[in-house]
Design a protein around this motif. Sequence first.
Motif, PDB file in Angstrom:
ATOM      1  N   PHE A  29       0.828  -1.209   0.000  1.00  0.00           N
ATOM      2  CA  PHE A  29       0.000   0.000   0.000  1.00  0.00           C
ATOM      3  C   PHE A  29       0.862   1.259   0.000  1.00  0.00           C
ATOM      4  CE2 PHE A  29      -3.363   2.630   2.317  1.00  0.00           C
ATOM      5  CZ  PHE A  29      -4.112   2.815   1.169  1.00  0.00           C
ATOM      6  N   VAL A  30       1.905   1.263   0.806  1.00  0.00           N
ATOM      7  CA  VAL A  30       2.804   2.421   0.855  1.00  0.00           C
ATOM      8  C   VAL A  30       3.523   2.589  -0.476  1.00  0.00           C
ATOM      9  CG1 VAL A  30       4.889   3.366   1.928  1.00  0.00           C
ATOM     10  CG2 VAL A  30       3.098   2.349   3.348  1.00  0.00           C
ATOM     11  N   GLN A  31       4.025   1.485  -1.028  1.00  0.00           N
ATOM     12  CA  GLN A  31       4.724   1.555  -2.312  1.00  0.00           C
ATOM     13  C   GLN A  31       3.791   1.982  -3.441  1.00  0.00           C
ATOM     14  OE1 GLN A  31       6.442  -2.381  -2.632  1.00  0.00           O
ATOM     15  NE2 GLN A  31       8.328  -1.767  -1.603  1.00  0.00           N
ATOM     16  N   GLY A  32       2.498   1.755  -3.263  1.00  0.00           N
ATOM     17  CA  GLY A  32       1.513   2.154  -4.269  1.00  0.00           C
ATOM     18  C   GLY A  32       0.930   3.521  -4.022  1.00  0.00           C
ATOM     19  N   ASP A  33       1.629   4.328  -3.214  1.00  0.00           N
ATOM     20  CA  ASP A  33       1.187   5.704  -2.924  1.00  0.00           C
ATOM     21  C   ASP A  33      -0.206   5.746  -2.302  1.00  0.00           C
ATOM     22  OD1 ASP A  33       3.584   6.809  -3.906  1.00  0.00           O
ATOM     23  OD2 ASP A  33       2.811   6.739  -5.969  1.00  0.00           O
ATOM     24  N   PHE A  34      -0.505   4.752  -1.472  1.00  0.00           N
ATOM     25  CA  PHE A  34      -1.756   4.717  -0.712  1.00  0.00           C
ATOM     26  C   PHE A  34      -2.988   4.695  -1.619  1.00  0.00           C
ATOM     27  CE2 PHE A  34       1.512   6.822   1.791  1.00  0.00           C
ATOM     28  CZ  PHE A  34       1.513   6.045   2.948  1.00  0.00           C
ATOM     29  N   ASP A  35      -2.807   4.120  -2.791  1.00  0.00           N
ATOM     30  CA  ASP A  35      -3.912   3.991  -3.742  1.00  0.00           C
ATOM     31  C   ASP A  35      -4.424   2.556  -3.702  1.00  0.00           C
ATOM     32  OD1 ASP A  35      -5.689   3.951  -5.815  1.00  0.00           O
ATOM     33  OD2 ASP A  35      -4.266   4.593  -7.365  1.00  0.00           O
ATOM     34  N   PRO A  36      -5.693   2.321  -3.333  1.00  0.00           N
ATOM     35  CA  PRO A  36      -6.203   0.944  -3.261  1.00  0.00           C
ATOM     36  C   PRO A  36      -6.197   0.225  -4.607  1.00  0.00           C
ATOM     37  CG  PRO A  36      -8.006   2.512  -3.132  1.00  0.00           C
ATOM     38  CD  PRO A  36      -6.732   3.306  -3.019  1.00  0.00           C
ATOM     39  N   MET A  37      -6.082   0.986  -5.702  1.00  0.00           N
ATOM     40  CA  MET A  37      -6.047   0.358  -7.019  1.00  0.00           C
ATOM     41  C   MET A  37      -4.754  -0.424  -7.253  1.00  0.00           C
ATOM     42  SD  MET A  37      -8.920   0.873  -8.460  1.00  0.00           S
ATOM     43  CE  MET A  37      -8.545   0.423 -10.150  1.00  0.00           C
ATOM     44  N   VAL A  38      -3.758  -0.241  -6.381  1.00  0.00           N
ATOM     45  CA  VAL A  38      -2.525  -1.009  -6.510  1.00  0.00           C
ATOM     46  C   VAL A  38      -2.798  -2.496  -6.305  1.00  0.00           C
ATOM     47  CG1 VAL A  38      -1.811  -0.902  -4.074  1.00  0.00           C
ATOM     48  CG2 VAL A  38      -0.080  -1.057  -5.868  1.00  0.00           C
ATOM     49  N   PHE A  39      -3.883  -2.811  -5.590  1.00  0.00           N
ATOM     50  CA  PHE A  39      -4.236  -4.210  -5.369  1.00  0.00           C
ATOM     51  C   PHE A  39      -5.011  -4.788  -6.552  1.00  0.00           C
ATOM     52  CE2 PHE A  39      -3.800  -2.327  -1.146  1.00  0.00           C
ATOM     53  CZ  PHE A  39      -2.894  -3.211  -0.560  1.00  0.00           C
ATOM     54  N   VAL A  40      -5.652  -3.934  -7.314  1.00  0.00           N
ATOM     55  CA  VAL A  40      -6.422  -4.400  -8.477  1.00  0.00           C
ATOM     56  C   VAL A  40      -5.493  -4.772  -9.627  1.00  0.00           C
ATOM     57  CG1 VAL A  40      -8.185  -3.770 -10.164  1.00  0.00           C
ATOM     58  CG2 VAL A  40      -8.403  -3.001  -7.790  1.00  0.00           C
ATOM     59  N   ARG A  41      -4.450  -3.978  -9.816  1.00  0.00           N
ATOM     60  CA  ARG A  41      -3.460  -4.173 -10.892  1.00  0.00           C
ATOM     61  C   ARG A  41      -4.125  -4.302 -12.267  1.00  0.00           C
ATOM     62  NH1 ARG A  41       1.768  -7.995 -10.348  1.00  0.00           N
ATOM     63  NH2 ARG A  41       2.234  -6.422  -8.771  1.00  0.00           N
ATOM     64  N   ILE A  42      -4.557  -3.168 -12.787  1.00  0.00           N
ATOM     65  CA  ILE A  42      -5.183  -3.113 -14.102  1.00  0.00           C
ATOM     66  C   ILE A  42      -4.101  -2.960 -15.163  1.00  0.00           C
ATOM     67  CG2 ILE A  42      -6.720  -1.764 -15.576  1.00  0.00           C
ATOM     68  CD1 ILE A  42      -8.304  -1.047 -13.112  1.00  0.00           C
ATOM     69  N   GLY A  43      -4.247  -3.662 -16.271  1.00  0.00           N
ATOM     70  CA  GLY A  43      -3.272  -3.613 -17.354  1.00  0.00           C
ATOM     71  C   GLY A  43      -3.652  -2.629 -18.449  1.00  0.00           C
ATOM     72  N   GLU A  44      -2.682  -2.293 -19.275  1.00  0.00           N
ATOM     73  CA  GLU A  44      -2.891  -1.345 -20.374  1.00  0.00           C
ATOM     74  C   GLU A  44      -3.985  -1.800 -21.330  1.00  0.00           C
ATOM     75  OE1 GLU A  44       0.829  -0.893 -22.290  1.00  0.00           O
ATOM     76  OE2 GLU A  44       1.612   0.528 -20.836  1.00  0.00           O
TER      77      GLU A  44
END
Length: 366
Positions: A29-44
């Motif tokens: 979460f910290v490495q993802g700048d506190f963005d919950p979308m870091v857990f979703v991991r959406i691709g291009e």
Amino acid sequence: PRMNRLRSRFFSPALATFVILAFYLGVVFVQGDFDPMVFVRIGEKYQTEDALDPEGYDGQFVYFIAMDMKPERVADMLDVPAYRYQRILMPLIARIFSFGNTAAIPWVLIGIGIISHLLGVSLVAQLLEARGANRWYALVYGLWVGFLLAVRLDLPEPLAFFFVAAGIVAGRQRPFFQWALFGVAVFTKEVVLLFVVGKLIHDVLQKNWAGAAGLVMFSITPFLVFQVWIFQQFGAFGISSGGAMATGFEWIPFMGWFRIGPFSWLYFAVYGLIVVPFFYLPALWSLRKTIPRLLRSPRPETTMLLMNAVVIPFLPFSTVRETGGLFRFGCGLILAFLLFASAENQKKALRYSPLWLSLSAIIINA
């Protein structure tokens, strides 16, 4: 004595799992700048500018369905619409508990993964104790890399196997609840059908016709009806061996691993250090232990492990070559193995089971 009992209940496998899981997810979460979308991991491929990964990962499909559950609209966001949509329960729960606020869905998905996994660990510890085994072996389930990966990436395994464990706990005393919980689990991820079919085989061998009929009626039939509806919506049934670029189950044992050789013999050899000791050998041990027991009053744990083990040598190349998919498929084998080993007093097998946790270090890069 009462204080000791309270302390024993408090210091549990679920608590230990929570501490480790919270630390790991906190770092992500910290490495993802506190963005919950870091857990979703959406691709291009499915979302442009803010892509975290070129292809993304399977949790994005749970998220997309939760955001818009109408089949005709969400289909374009799914790699294989019928296959993804059949796992409807986790998106549905996320939608319900977001209370109409789509911005809350990423947070709800994280909560579903954490809560269901901790409840699953608690139930597995309870099942182990009921079978006379040390409840701390539940940490093998709690810290298995497949489950950690699933919680980290908003995947349905923790929820699906929580329902399986809850159904097993319901057991003989409340058969209807077991049928219902198994049926719910199937709508979370279809691979849990291995447990349902395993229990069905047990009931047939034991001539428990009422139990077998209940499983067919409440655990299997609703999912088959849903498959018909999915076919009407998407032009294909959901049941298959995987999403985009999936290959079919192999006909020759271990061929999913052997197919890696022509691409890279070095990778084949190195990958063998994972797939052979942690998947193939446990599966072969399981088959050697369970098949002879079919001839004499098998336990439900026996036929459930048999079903989970027998598919391992025939896993598709597309599953075997991708560590994430392989680890997640192993979730069922881990649960079935622990329950069988405890029920059959296989103490040596239980003592060796923590070796599975040596793979958990891989989660660091997930």
